[in-house]
Design a protein around this motif. Sequence first.
Motif, PDB file in Angstrom:
ATOM      1  N   THR A 295     -21.846 -47.798  71.015  1.00 19.39           N
ATOM      2  CA  THR A 295     -22.164 -46.726  71.954  1.00 19.39           C
ATOM      3  C   THR A 295     -22.083 -45.403  71.205  1.00 19.39           C
ATOM      4  O   THR A 295     -21.021 -45.038  70.709  1.00 19.39           O
ATOM      5  CB  THR A 295     -21.175 -46.714  73.129  1.00 19.39           C
ATOM      6  OG1 THR A 295     -21.252 -47.966  73.808  1.00 19.39           O
ATOM      7  CG2 THR A 295     -21.501 -45.593  74.112  1.00 19.39           C
TER       8      THR A 295
ATOM      9  N   TYR B  93     -18.015 -40.254  72.479  1.00 17.88           N
ATOM     10  CA  TYR B  93     -18.839 -41.195  71.714  1.00 17.88           C
ATOM     11  C   TYR B  93     -19.742 -40.490  70.710  1.00 17.88           C
ATOM     12  O   TYR B  93     -20.575 -41.131  70.068  1.00 17.88           O
ATOM     13  CB  TYR B  93     -19.650 -42.064  72.677  1.00 17.88           C
ATOM     14  CG  TYR B  93     -18.754 -42.930  73.527  1.00 17.88           C
ATOM     15  CD1 TYR B  93     -18.323 -44.171  73.081  1.00 17.88           C
ATOM     16  CD2 TYR B  93     -18.289 -42.476  74.761  1.00 17.88           C
ATOM     17  CE1 TYR B  93     -17.467 -44.950  73.846  1.00 17.88           C
ATOM     18  CE2 TYR B  93     -17.430 -43.250  75.529  1.00 17.88           C
ATOM     19  CZ  TYR B  93     -17.026 -44.475  75.064  1.00 17.88           C
ATOM     20  OH  TYR B  93     -16.162 -45.233  75.821  1.00 17.88           O
TER      21      TYR B  93
ATOM     22  N   ASP C  73     -17.520 -46.573  80.942  1.00 14.82           N
ATOM     23  CA  ASP C  73     -17.139 -45.769  79.779  1.00 14.82           C
ATOM     24  C   ASP C  73     -17.189 -44.271  80.044  1.00 14.82           C
ATOM     25  O   ASP C  73     -16.621 -43.495  79.274  1.00 14.82           O
ATOM     26  CB  ASP C  73     -18.046 -46.097  78.589  1.00 14.82           C
ATOM     27  CG  ASP C  73     -17.723 -47.451  77.985  1.00 14.82           C
ATOM     28  OD1 ASP C  73     -16.529 -47.808  77.946  1.00 14.82           O
ATOM     29  OD2 ASP C  73     -18.658 -48.157  77.570  1.00 14.82           O
TER      30      ASP C  73
ATOM     31  N   CYS D 222     -25.637 -46.242  76.308  1.00 13.96           N
ATOM     32  CA  CYS D 222     -24.520 -46.746  77.114  1.00 13.96           C
ATOM     33  C   CYS D 222     -24.463 -48.271  77.016  1.00 13.96           C
ATOM     34  O   CYS D 222     -25.479 -48.954  77.164  1.00 13.96           O
ATOM     35  CB  CYS D 222     -24.704 -46.324  78.566  1.00 13.96           C
ATOM     36  SG  CYS D 222     -23.611 -47.187  79.726  1.00 13.96           S
TER      37      CYS D 222
END
Length: 397
Positions: free
Chosen positions: A237, A265, A340, A384
Amino acid sequence: MKKNIDVVPLIFKKFKGLSAKMLYGFTKIGKVRVLPKRDYHYNHMKNLALVYFNLTPLCNLRCKMCGQWGDRGKMKNGRIAEEAKTIVSLERYKQIIDEIAPSHPVTYLWGGEPFLYPDLMSLAKYIVDKGLYMSVNTNGTYLEQYAEQIVRDRWSTIFVSLDAFEETNDAMRGRGSYQKVVRGFEAINREKKQQGSNYPIMGIVTTVTNQNYLMLDELAEASRSFNLDVHIFNLGTYTNDNIVAMQKQFMKEKLDTDIDCLAAYNTGYNLGIDGEKLNAILKNIHNKDYGHPMITVPSLNPKKIHTYYADLETPVRRHCIVPWCQTDINYNGDMHFCADYPDYILGNIKEQSFTEIYNGERANRFRKAIHACKGGMFPGCLRCYQNMLFGMKVKGF
């Protein structure tokens, strides 16, 4: 490369009853792809296929690329001690399991490190006893300690995060972590033999980064002795400054929400990955027999692997279906669709029932917003993990 669903027939031969539950979940997810994307006045519990339970913010490792405790992780804010006090009680989780059980979703326990949730063993047993498929994602460092009970309680699946052979893995995840995982696998296999059980299904999830991609075959070779059932290579990711900025603007304008999770990320661990070399390594791995199936997520056209890492703003999956069949419950009781990126809160299970939240106004507002977007996804969805698993493949990728 193989598709995610290809692993099901292979596991079905060994775990017929359990695989039927897993296949049921996949079937519901597939059904949602073709159903009308209803936003209001509909009972979405009918299509609930997967529920994530993020049990605790605590973790005993500091994996560099982690969106929580990594180099840019959102947990590195000095508030962790207070956050850990907000965890959901075992009794409330049991009530939630009772509520969702009629929908027969797959359940997925994670963290942080789920073994640091004080009532993990009791919760896991309750879920299994309810007849639900339960997968636990762990760093594997506690498996040896709890192996006897895990096998006795017939956990469905354990996925262990392991990124490379010993030296490289420990540099990324923490000294000694590799050997702890190996001892954990040995303990689980020993207990399975002693108790005459095939459970749990055991797998590895390897996150591909520029730190380990040239050495994935070393881990694959080492895994021959682990007696695994599956090994998943997660392409990772990733995001960048521009995507983060677009997502911040979108979420503020459309959903009146400030975000801070996506930036975790933006690690740079995608930079410099040679797509041709990575494809050659993965192809070699997939063509060998290690005693267990190898799966890559997402499964991509080999010629497009370089694009996945070098051009993060080019979509490889579209039309996220997560809000119509899945949800995540955070350690403090907040529910989200994005596991996430838990910025947009649907409600809190300490205050409302699961069904009220899942069918509620905020949930439907989110569904309507993502459905209205070009390509059926937000600007921040481009890499994602949930979208890579369940989104629709873009032509050519």
